[in-house]
Design a protein around this motif. Structure first.
Motif, PDB file in Angstrom:
ATOM      1  N   SER A   1       0.808  -1.230   0.000  1.00 56.80           N
ATOM      2  CA  SER A   1       0.000   0.000   0.000  1.00 56.80           C
ATOM      3  C   SER A   1       0.832   1.268   0.000  1.00 56.80           C
ATOM      4  O   SER A   1       0.381   2.305  -0.472  1.00 56.80           O
ATOM      5  CB  SER A   1      -0.944   0.003   1.202  1.00 56.80           C
ATOM      6  OG  SER A   1      -0.198   0.112   2.418  1.00 56.80           O
ATOM      7  N   VAL A   2       2.067   1.210   0.542  1.00 57.43           N
ATOM      8  CA  VAL A   2       2.895   2.422   0.620  1.00 57.43           C
ATOM      9  C   VAL A   2       3.836   2.554  -0.566  1.00 57.43           C
ATOM     10  O   VAL A   2       4.545   3.562  -0.672  1.00 57.43           O
ATOM     11  CB  VAL A   2       3.705   2.448   1.936  1.00 57.43           C
ATOM     12  CG1 VAL A   2       2.783   2.449   3.139  1.00 57.43           C
ATOM     13  CG2 VAL A   2       4.688   1.294   2.003  1.00 57.43           C
ATOM     14  N   LEU A   3       3.854   1.568  -1.462  1.00 57.77           N
ATOM     15  CA  LEU A   3       4.705   1.700  -2.645  1.00 57.77           C
ATOM     16  C   LEU A   3       4.166   2.782  -3.563  1.00 57.77           C
ATOM     17  O   LEU A   3       2.939   2.974  -3.675  1.00 57.77           O
ATOM     18  CB  LEU A   3       4.750   0.375  -3.407  1.00 57.77           C
ATOM     19  CG  LEU A   3       5.547  -0.764  -2.779  1.00 57.77           C
ATOM     20  CD1 LEU A   3       5.341  -2.042  -3.584  1.00 57.77           C
ATOM     21  CD2 LEU A   3       7.024  -0.425  -2.705  1.00 57.77           C
ATOM     22  N   PRO A   4       5.022   3.516  -4.242  1.00 57.65           N
ATOM     23  CA  PRO A   4       4.540   4.472  -5.265  1.00 57.65           C
ATOM     24  C   PRO A   4       3.727   3.741  -6.325  1.00 57.65           C
ATOM     25  O   PRO A   4       4.109   2.673  -6.799  1.00 57.65           O
ATOM     26  CB  PRO A   4       5.837   5.048  -5.846  1.00 57.65           C
ATOM     27  CG  PRO A   4       6.872   4.843  -4.786  1.00 57.65           C
ATOM     28  CD  PRO A   4       6.479   3.579  -4.076  1.00 57.65           C
ATOM     29  N   ARG A   5       2.594   4.330  -6.673  1.00 57.44           N
ATOM     30  CA  ARG A   5       1.695   3.643  -7.593  1.00 57.44           C
ATOM     31  C   ARG A   5       2.331   3.441  -8.968  1.00 57.44           C
ATOM     32  O   ARG A   5       1.940   2.512  -9.706  1.00 57.44           O
ATOM     33  CB  ARG A   5       0.410   4.453  -7.761  1.00 57.44           C
ATOM     34  CG  ARG A   5      -0.423   4.585  -6.503  1.00 57.44           C
ATOM     35  CD  ARG A   5      -0.886   3.220  -5.985  1.00 57.44           C
ATOM     36  NE  ARG A   5       0.036   2.627  -5.019  1.00 57.44           N
ATOM     37  CZ  ARG A   5      -0.134   1.429  -4.493  1.00 57.44           C
ATOM     38  NH1 ARG A   5      -1.166   0.696  -4.837  1.00 57.44           N
ATOM     39  NH2 ARG A   5       0.744   0.955  -3.625  1.00 57.44           N
ATOM     40  N   SER A   6       3.312   4.257  -9.306  1.00 61.56           N
ATOM     41  CA  SER A   6       3.937   4.110 -10.621  1.00 61.56           C
ATOM     42  C   SER A   6       4.790   2.853 -10.722  1.00 61.56           C
ATOM     43  O   SER A   6       4.968   2.315 -11.811  1.00 61.56           O
ATOM     44  CB  SER A   6       4.804   5.346 -10.917  1.00 61.56           C
ATOM     45  OG  SER A   6       5.807   5.502  -9.906  1.00 61.56           O
ATOM     46  N   VAL A   7       5.319   2.391  -9.597  1.00 60.25           N
ATOM     47  CA  VAL A   7       6.194   1.214  -9.622  1.00 60.25           C
ATOM     48  C   VAL A   7       5.542   0.010  -8.961  1.00 60.25           C
ATOM     49  O   VAL A   7       6.144  -1.061  -8.940  1.00 60.25           O
ATOM     50  CB  VAL A   7       7.542   1.512  -8.930  1.00 60.25           C
ATOM     51  CG1 VAL A   7       8.266   2.640  -9.632  1.00 60.25           C
ATOM     52  CG2 VAL A   7       7.346   1.837  -7.452  1.00 60.25           C
ATOM     53  N   GLN A   8       4.333   0.163  -8.418  1.00 58.72           N
ATOM     54  CA  GLN A   8       3.703  -0.942  -7.698  1.00 58.72           C
ATOM     55  C   GLN A   8       3.492  -2.180  -8.560  1.00 58.72           C
ATOM     56  O   GLN A   8       3.789  -3.299  -8.119  1.00 58.72           O
ATOM     57  CB  GLN A   8       2.366  -0.470  -7.098  1.00 58.72           C
ATOM     58  CG  GLN A   8       1.735  -1.448  -6.127  1.00 58.72           C
ATOM     59  CD  GLN A   8       0.887  -2.501  -6.822  1.00 58.72           C
ATOM     60  OE1 GLN A   8       0.447  -2.288  -7.959  1.00 58.72           O
ATOM     61  NE2 GLN A   8       0.674  -3.634  -6.160  1.00 58.72           N
TER      62      GLN A   8
END
Length: 401
Positions: free
Chosen positions: A192-199
């Protein structure tokens, strides 16, 4: 025409990549900085990772997570205590037996092995100073006990060392229990805390790493256990008094390709020659290790580990040595799992490279290389074809002066 000397503006994509690189570097630096205190957490993490699939299965049959984790944790502790109760007396007896037979080994090396080497290699009889060599060996063997006594005495006298040792011993089961209980929530929180661009990319790599680690950690531990039992039982049936000890060492070292085989085979051959002095028992030892290698290569590794890891034996040896050099015992413990994850990352980067313009885009024609028609005269006739040759050749390039 006025030409601007200003640098091109930093785009949002470039700024985001620099931020991600900074985060990765900071995390890596913190791991390197805290490596001395990470040992109990690394061991606890491995135990939690091993127990999580069983806890998930118990959850699927209707148990809540805490009860499932308690059962798994109790089973792990029971297995560990049972292994200690079984192995500690056996190892103690084997070491006592080895120390009791040590003069025989020394005598065999001094009066049989070294003279045989001198005769076969046509060496000067003074090339091996056996008396000085044996004196050095006895001195070092004696110093092992002195060093162990000194270390234990220092630890016992140092309140800080004793407290740290006991703290690590207590931390491992406590941290393992809480990590195992909250494993799924911890993974979900990290996602959930990962940047959405690299998730999506990180999730893909995490699934690949989990498949590799699952195949390696659980499979390789079972391979080591099976080989240790097989070698120990086989050498005991051969009649070696130190057979169980050699078998356990060979099994434990089998996580490095061929290391367990080389060490165990060499030690077992020497033990057989010293104990029996004939050729029948060394030949039986050879049979045990040949069957062990066939069992490992064609049954245990394909069935328990599989081909998901893809680590070359040279890469395995390098990973273990590099991990031990950089992080000590913690590096040796985590070398192969880390190398397996790195292989997943490298495969991903290779796929990205093959899809990039750097790999797919054709370059401009090289003016030095030209396609010309070449006529070849042979005894069967002449043939015409196309070949790439330099457009220009320096003088004498055809072999003439």
């Amino acid at each position: 025409m006025h030409r601007s000397n200003e640098a091109p503006p930093v785009t949002h994509d470039i700024s985001r990549r620099w931020q991600l690189l900074a985060i990765v570097l900071v995390i890596g630096y913190l791991v390197w900085l805290l490596a001395p205190v990470l040992m109990p957490f690394a061991v606890a993490g491995m135990l939690a990772y091993l127990g999580d699939p069983l806890a998930d299965r118990l959850e699927r049959v209707g148990m809540n997570r805490t009860l499932a984790v308690s059962i798994v944790f109790f089973v792990l502790v029971l297995l560990l205590v049972g292994a200690l109760l079984l192995l500690v007396p056996l190892i103690s007896d084997q070491i006592e037996n080895l120390v009791h037979n040590l003069p025989r080994y020394v005598d065999w090396i001094q009066h049989t092995a070294l003279p045989w080497l001198q005769a076969k290699l046509n060496l000067d009889p003074d090339a091996f100073d056996t008396s000085r060599l044996m004196t050095a060996i006895r001195g070092h063997i004696g110093s092992i006990g002195a060093v162990a006594t000194t270390v234990l005495g220092t630890v016992s006298r140092s309140s800080i060392g004793a407290v740290m040792w006991l703290t690590n011993l207590v931390l491992i089961p406590v941290v393992a229990f809480y990590l195992l209980r909250d494993w799924d929530r911890l993974i979900a929180y990290i996602d959930s805390v990962l940047p959405r661009s690299v998730q999506p990319t990180v999730a893909h790599l995490a699934r690949g790493s989990d498949a590799v680690l699952g195949a390696f950690v659980r499979g390789q531990l079972l391979v080591m256990l099976a080989l240790g039992i097989f070698y120990g039982t086989g050498l005991t049936l051969v009649g070696l008094s130190v057979g169980p000890l050699i078998g356990m060492v060979a099994g434990l070292l089998s996580f490095v390709p061929y290391l367990g085989f080389i060490v165990g085979f060499g030690a077992a051959i020497i033990a057989a020659l010293v104990q029996y002095g004939d050729w029948a028992h060394p030949l039986m030892v050879c049979g045990v290790f040949i069957v062990g290698q066939l069992l490992e290569g064609y049954v245990l590794v394909p069935k328990l580990v599989g081909d998901k890891i893809g680590l070359h034996p040279v890469a395995v040896i390098f990973a273990v040595l590099a991990g031990g050099y950089l992080f000590g015992f913690l590096g040796v413990l985590l070398a192969l799992p880390a190398a397996s994850v790195i292989m997943v990352l490298l495969r991903y980067l290779l796929e990205r490279y093959r899809l990039s313009e750097l790999y797919t885009q054709a370059g401009p024609d090289d003016p030095v290389i030209a396609e010309v028609d070449v006529t070849v005269n042979t005894s069967a006739g002449s043939g015409q074809g196309s070949a790439s040759v330099p457009a220009q050749q320096p003088p004498g390039g055809d072999g003439t002066p």
